[in-house]
Design a protein around this motif. Structure first.
Motif, PDB file in Angstrom:
ATOM      1  N   ALA A  59       0.755  -1.072  -0.004  1.00  0.00           N
ATOM      2  CA  ALA A  59      -0.100  -0.096   0.119  1.00  0.00           C
ATOM      3  C   ALA A  59       1.069   1.253  -0.067  1.00  0.00           C
ATOM      4  O   ALA A  59       2.096   1.158   0.390  1.00  0.00           O
ATOM      5  CB  ALA A  59      -0.738  -0.017   1.234  1.00  0.00           C
ATOM      6  N   ASN A  60       0.425   2.232  -0.527  1.00  0.00           N
ATOM      7  CA  ASN A  60       1.071   3.391  -0.656  1.00  0.00           C
ATOM      8  C   ASN A  60       1.688   4.296   0.656  1.00  0.00           C
ATOM      9  O   ASN A  60       2.388   4.896   0.673  1.00  0.00           O
ATOM     10  CB  ASN A  60       0.078   4.530  -1.381  1.00  0.00           C
ATOM     11  N   TRP A  61       0.878   3.824   1.823  1.00  0.00           N
ATOM     12  CA  TRP A  61       1.420   4.424   3.003  1.00  0.00           C
ATOM     13  C   TRP A  61       2.460   3.939   3.769  1.00  0.00           C
ATOM     14  O   TRP A  61       2.807   4.181   4.981  1.00  0.00           O
ATOM     15  CB  TRP A  61      -0.023   4.899   3.927  1.00  0.00           C
ATOM     16  N   ILE A  62       2.861   2.578   3.280  1.00  0.00           N
ATOM     17  CA  ILE A  62       4.000   1.824   3.817  1.00  0.00           C
ATOM     18  C   ILE A  62       4.884   1.473   2.938  1.00  0.00           C
ATOM     19  O   ILE A  62       4.647   0.969   1.949  1.00  0.00           O
ATOM     20  CB  ILE A  62       3.210   0.838   4.865  1.00  0.00           C
ATOM     21  N   ALA A  63       6.218   1.555   3.444  1.00  0.00           N
ATOM     22  CA  ALA A  63       7.272   1.103   2.860  1.00  0.00           C
ATOM     23  C   ALA A  63       7.558  -0.287   2.854  1.00  0.00           C
ATOM     24  O   ALA A  63       6.996  -1.053   3.969  1.00  0.00           O
ATOM     25  CB  ALA A  63       8.711   1.797   3.209  1.00  0.00           C
ATOM     26  N   PRO A  64       8.064  -0.889   1.952  1.00  0.00           N
ATOM     27  CA  PRO A  64       8.191  -2.511   1.768  1.00  0.00           C
ATOM     28  C   PRO A  64       9.313  -2.963   3.094  1.00  0.00           C
ATOM     29  O   PRO A  64       9.990  -1.997   3.322  1.00  0.00           O
ATOM     30  CB  PRO A  64       8.978  -3.045   0.455  1.00  0.00           C
ATOM     31  N   PRO A  65       9.528  -3.942   3.592  1.00  0.00           N
ATOM     32  CA  PRO A  65      10.121  -4.517   4.721  1.00  0.00           C
ATOM     33  C   PRO A  65      11.679  -4.593   3.991  1.00  0.00           C
ATOM     34  O   PRO A  65      11.860  -4.877   2.737  1.00  0.00           O
ATOM     35  CB  PRO A  65       9.867  -5.828   5.110  1.00  0.00           C
ATOM     36  N   VAL A  66      12.756  -4.683   4.733  1.00  0.00           N
ATOM     37  CA  VAL A  66      14.010  -4.819   4.278  1.00  0.00           C
ATOM     38  C   VAL A  66      14.285  -6.377   3.876  1.00  0.00           C
ATOM     39  O   VAL A  66      14.747  -6.552   2.892  1.00  0.00           O
ATOM     40  CB  VAL A  66      15.043  -4.515   5.415  1.00  0.00           C
ATOM     41  N   MET A  67      13.515  -7.280   4.472  1.00  0.00           N
ATOM     42  CA  MET A  67      13.700  -8.817   4.294  1.00  0.00           C
ATOM     43  C   MET A  67      12.291  -9.239   4.332  1.00  0.00           C
ATOM     44  O   MET A  67      11.490  -9.020   4.792  1.00  0.00           O
ATOM     45  CB  MET A  67      14.567  -9.199   5.175  1.00  0.00           C
TER      46      MET A  67
END
Ligand code: FE2
Ligand code: FE2
Length: 475
Positions: free
Chosen positions: A452-460
Motif C-alpha cells: 500500500a502507498n502509506w507503508i514502505a516494503p520491509p528490508v527482508m
C-alpha cells in the motif's frame, strides 16, 4: 531435546498421552476452541493457505518449522521449556526452598487468578484484530498478522493446559470462560481494559504489537520467575514467540515513518494537509497514536501501590523482571520506591514500601525498554534529514488507573486544568478525524510484492523468503 509426536491430536512435550484425564479434558475443550476460532478468529480466512511457523520443539536451535497451512488446521500445541531438577525459589518468603511442581493449597486462588488474567489477554487480542485481514497493506503483512493470531491462540492453549492440569474442575470452568468472554462486549468483556479497545486499523495494529505485546513480554518475564515451576517453564517458551510480535510492531511503524519521510522529501513539505492528500500518515498523527497506545498500555501494569502485588511477590508467585540479575536481598521488606502523585497542582514523588510498588517497578522497566524502539524510529526520521522527533509521553499522561487516574497531565508532564485538557487533548490524542483519515487509507493490497502507498516494503522477507513470496494463497 524432546520433539513432538504429530500423530497425537494435541502436539505436546508434556507426556499428555500418559495422563488420560488431562488428555480427555483438553480433547473436550479443543472443539470449543475451534468453534471460537471460527467465530472470532481472522475474518474470511478459513480457506487460505498461510505460510506460518509452527512450534515443533523447545530446542533453541530449531524450535519451529515453516510451511503453508490453513489456520483452522494449525497444530496448536503445548510446550514447556525443559525443567531444572535443582531449581530453587529465588525471591520472597520461600527463598531457598525447592520450586513447586504442584500448586500449594494456600496459593491456589491467587495462582489461578494470575493464570486466568494472562490467559484472557491471548484470545482477546485475536478478537481485537479479526477484521484487519480485510485491509492488509501487503501479503507479507497479512501473513504476519495471521502468525501473531495463531500464536496468541497457542498462548491460550498454554494457559488452559495449566488450568486443566493443576486446578481440576475450577480450572476446566475457567478454560470454558476464556472462550466465552469477548473483547469489547458489554455484558461479558475481557478482563483488562486495553483488551477491550478496538484495533481498527493497521497503524493501531503496529502500535498495539509494539506497545501492548511488550506488556505481554514483561508480564511473562515476571511469571517466568515464578516458584510454580510449570508456570515458569510455560511462560519461558511463550517468550520465544513474543519476540516476533514486537518485531512486527517495531518494523511496521518504522516502515510507515520511512514512507512518510520519503514523500515529505519528494514534495518538500511538512504540511500534514499536503501529506495526507498524498496518501501518507503525517508524523503528528503517528505521535498521537503513540501517545494513546503508550498510555493505555502502561495502565495494564495496575495500580502504583498494590497490596496484591506485594502478596504475589512475597509468596513467590510472580517475580520482578530479570529477578535473578538483581543485586538485592530478593525479599525487599526493608526497601522503598519513589512513586508519583498529585499534590497542590503538582506532580511530586513520595516514598512507599518497595513491596507495595512492584507494579510501578515493572511499569518503569517496561518504559525503559519501550523507549529503545522510539529512538530507532527517530533514526529513520533523522536519516531522512527531517527535524521532527517522536517522544514518549510522560507516564502520568492520560492515565486511567492508580493515583494518577484522576488528574490531567500534558505529554510533557505538566499538571493542567480540566479546561486546558479539553482545549488541547486533540493535539495529543488521535481525534475522530485522525482515525477517519487513517481508516480511509486502509484498503486490501495483496498481490505478491505489492505494498500500500502509506507503508514502505520491509528490508527482508520471512524465513529468508523473498519479499514478493506468495505468503498467502487465497484459493
Ligand atoms: Fe501472547
Ligand atoms: Fe503476543
Amino acid at each position: 531435546m524432546s520433539s513432538i509426536n504429530y500423530n497425537e491430536k494435541i502436539p505436546n512435550n508434556v507426556n499428555l498421552s500418559e495422563d488420560r484425564t488431562l488428555q480427555r479434558a483438553l480433547e473436550q475443550w479443543q472443539p470449543n476452541y475451534i468453534n471460537w476460532w471460527n467465530d472470532m478468529g481472522p475474518d474470511h480466512s478459513g480457506n487460505f493457505d498461510v505460510y506460518l511457523r509452527t512450534a515443533v520443539s523447545v530446542d533453541p536451535q530449531g524450535w519451529a518449522q515453516f510451511g503453508h497451512v490453513k489456520m483452522p488446521d494449525y497444530r496448536w500445541g503445548i510446550f514447556l521449556n525443559p525443567g531444572d531438577a535443582d531449581r530453587k525459589i529465588h525471591f520472597g518468603d520461600h527463598k531457598g526452598e525447592k520450586v513447586w511442581q504442584d500448586v500449594p493449597g494456600e496459593y491456589r486462588a491467587n495462582l489461578r487468578r494470575i493464570i486466568v488474567t494472562q490467559g484472557d489477554t491471548e484470545p482477546a487480542s485475536v478478537e481485537q484484530q479479526r477484521h484487519l485481514g480485510l485491509t492488509a497493506p501487503s501479503q507479507y503483512d497479512l501473513r504476519n498478522l495471521f502468525q501473531i493470531n495463531v500464536e496468541e491462540g497457542r498462548h491460550l492453549w498454554a494457559m488452559v493446559y495449566l488450568l486443566h492440569k493443576y486446578f481440576g474442575r475450577d480450572g476446566r470452568e475457567e478454560g470454558e470462560a476464556l472462550l466465552q468472554r469477548r473483547s469489547g462486549q458489554e455484558d461479558n468483556p475481557r478482563i483488562l481494559e486495553a483488551f477491550n479497545e478496538e484495533t481498527p486499523d493497521w497503524l493501531s495494529f503496529f502500535m498495539f504489537t509494539y506497545f501492548t505485546d511488550r506488556d505481554g513480554k514483561f508480564q511473562l518475564c515476571a511469571l517466568a520467575e515464578s516458584s510454580f515451576d510449570p508456570l515458569a517453564r510455560t511462560t519461558k517458551f511463550m517468550l520465544t514467540e513474543e519476540a516476533h510480535h514486537m518485531f512486527v510492531g517495531e518494523s511496521g511503524i518504522s516502515r510507515v515513518i520511512n514512507r512518510t519521510c520519503q514523500v515529505m522529501n519528494e514534495l518538500k513539505t511538512d504540511d500534514p494537509v499536503k501529506l495526507r492528500a498524498a496518501g501518507v500518515i503525517d508524523l503528528q498523527t503517528i505521535q498521537r497514536y503513540l501517545n494513546f497506545h503508550f498510555s493505555v498500555t502502561i495502565d495494564l501494569f495496575g495500580a502504583d501501590e498494590s497490596s496484591n502485588a506485594a502478596t504475589f511477590y512475597s509468596t513467590g508467585l510472580k517475580g520482578r523482571y530479570e529477578e535473578g540479575k538483581r543485586m538485592d536481598d530478593h525479599s525487599l521488606k526493608n526497601d522503598s520506591y519513589r512513586i508519583l502523585h498529585a499534590s497542590n497542582g503538582n506532580l511530586v514523588e513520595k516514598e512507599v514500601p518497595l513491596l507495595n510498588a512492584l507494579n510501578e517497578v515493572l511499569r518503569d522497566d517496561y518504559i525503559k525498554d519501550s523507549v529503545g524502539g522510539i529512538e530507532r524510529w527517530n533514526k529513520v526520521i533523522e536519516k531522512a534529514g527531517i527535524p521532527f522527533r517522536l517522544k514518549v509521553p510522560h507516564k502520568a499522561f492520560h492515565r486511567n488507573i492508580g493515583a494518577l487516574s484522576g488528574i490531567k497531565v500534558s505529554p510533557a508532564g505538566q499538571m493542567i486544568s480540566e479546561n486546558e485538557w479539553q482545549a488541547r487533548k486533540n493535539e495529543w490524542l488521535p481525534t475522530p478525524e485522525d482515525r477517519a483519515f487513517v481508516a480511509s487509507l486502509m484498503g486490501r493490497c495483496v498481490e505478491p510484492g505489492k505494498f500500500a502507498n502509506w507503508i514502505a516494503p520491509p528490508v527482508m522477507g520471512v524465513n529468508r523468503q523473498p519479499v514478493d513470496f506468495e505468503y498467502v494463497r487465497f484459493n
